[in-house]
Design a protein around this motif. Structure first.
Motif, PDB file in Angstrom:
ATOM      1  N   LEU A 153     -11.256   3.941  13.859  1.00  0.00           N
ATOM      2  CA  LEU A 153     -11.484   3.337  15.176  1.00  0.00           C
ATOM      3  C   LEU A 153     -11.305   1.819  15.117  1.00  0.00           C
ATOM      4  N   PHE A 154     -11.815   1.182  14.047  1.00  0.00           N
ATOM      5  CA  PHE A 154     -11.652  -0.270  13.899  1.00  0.00           C
ATOM      6  C   PHE A 154     -10.182  -0.644  13.696  1.00  0.00           C
ATOM      7  N   THR A 155      -9.464   0.161  12.930  1.00  0.00           N
ATOM      8  CA  THR A 155      -8.043  -0.103  12.682  1.00  0.00           C
ATOM      9  C   THR A 155      -7.228   0.034  13.965  1.00  0.00           C
ATOM     10  N   LEU A 156      -7.535   1.036  14.757  1.00  0.00           N
ATOM     11  CA  LEU A 156      -6.780   1.302  15.984  1.00  0.00           C
ATOM     12  C   LEU A 156      -7.217   0.440  17.168  1.00  0.00           C
ATOM     13  N   TYR A 157      -8.380  -0.200  17.054  1.00  0.00           N
ATOM     14  CA  TYR A 157      -8.960  -0.916  18.188  1.00  0.00           C
ATOM     15  C   TYR A 157      -7.986  -1.871  18.890  1.00  0.00           C
ATOM     16  N   PRO A 158      -7.282  -2.768  18.184  1.00  0.00           N
ATOM     17  CA  PRO A 158      -6.384  -3.685  18.914  1.00  0.00           C
ATOM     18  C   PRO A 158      -5.263  -2.950  19.652  1.00  0.00           C
ATOM     19  N   TRP A 159      -4.796  -1.843  19.085  1.00  0.00           N
ATOM     20  CA  TRP A 159      -3.732  -1.062  19.729  1.00  0.00           C
ATOM     21  C   TRP A 159      -4.262  -0.339  20.958  1.00  0.00           C
ATOM     22  N   VAL A 160      -5.443   0.232  20.818  1.00  0.00           N
ATOM     23  CA  VAL A 160      -6.065   0.949  21.943  1.00  0.00           C
ATOM     24  C   VAL A 160      -6.390  -0.029  23.066  1.00  0.00           C
ATOM     25  N   LYS A 161      -6.905  -1.199  22.704  1.00  0.00           N
ATOM     26  CA  LYS A 161      -7.229  -2.211  23.710  1.00  0.00           C
ATOM     27  C   LYS A 161      -5.962  -2.681  24.432  1.00  0.00           C
TER      28      LYS A 161
ATOM     29  N   MET B  16     -12.604   2.979  23.081  1.00  0.00           N
ATOM     30  CA  MET B  16     -13.210   1.674  22.773  1.00  0.00           C
ATOM     31  C   MET B  16     -14.734   1.742  22.849  1.00  0.00           C
ATOM     32  N   VAL B  17     -15.257   2.457  23.833  1.00  0.00           N
ATOM     33  CA  VAL B  17     -16.708   2.592  23.967  1.00  0.00           C
ATOM     34  C   VAL B  17     -17.286   3.314  22.741  1.00  0.00           C
ATOM     35  N   LEU B  18     -16.544   4.249  22.197  1.00  0.00           N
ATOM     36  CA  LEU B  18     -17.017   5.000  21.030  1.00  0.00           C
ATOM     37  C   LEU B  18     -16.853   4.233  19.716  1.00  0.00           C
TER      38      LEU B  18
END
Length: 149
Positions: A5-13, A77-79
């Motif tokens: 989740l931390f790795t994907l966070y900038p992409w998801v955001k 992102m919330v998760l």
């Protein structure tokens, strides 16, 4: 899972922001189309059919997919641990506003179906007034996320 989740966070955001921009564009444009549909369509031959097609494609091809991607990315992102502090007010004001925006999206879809069935009862002025709803919700959402009140 947390590392992913931390790795994907900038992409998801990033995807979330792009989807929200697309969704908002549709939420601003569809009520404007309804204004023209009410006020101008009957004056031009075949215009009602053209408006029906434009409204349906805007909803089906742009707005609905953008709304779904906005929701999915937002929930991811919330998760993601450490992103949202539920003890603060801002996630709640954003959440309520996003739910209201989703309701408005569905209200617009119901209005689109009313046009299609010949059951529209609203005026151009009423659609102009409703066109302000996404703007107000956007203000609350942006201030909630950026100012974090």
């Amino acid at each position: 899972m947390t590392d992913l989740l931390f790795t994907l966070y900038p992409w998801v955001k990033s995807l979330h922001i792009m989807a929200v921009i697309s969704w908002m564009a549709g939420l601003f444009y569809l009520p404007r189309l309804f204004v023209y549909h009410v006020e101008k369509a009957e004056k031009v031959q075949n215009a009602p059919a053209i408006f029906h097609e434009m409204e349906e494609k805007l909803m089906r091809v742009i707005m609905r997919p953008a709304m779904i991607v906005s929701w999915v990315c937002g929930l991811i992102m919330v998760l993601t641990p450490g992103i949202v502090d539920w003890g603060e007010v801002w996630p709640w004001t954003k959440g309520v506003s996003v739910i209201a925006m989703t309701w408005f999206h569905e209200w617009l879809n119901a209005r689109r179906r009313a046009f299609l069935s010949g059951q529209n009862r609203l005026t151009g002025r009423q659609y102009r007034m409703m066109n302000e709803v996404p703007t107000l919700l956007m203000v609350v959402i942006v201030l909630s996320v950026i100012v974090k009140f």
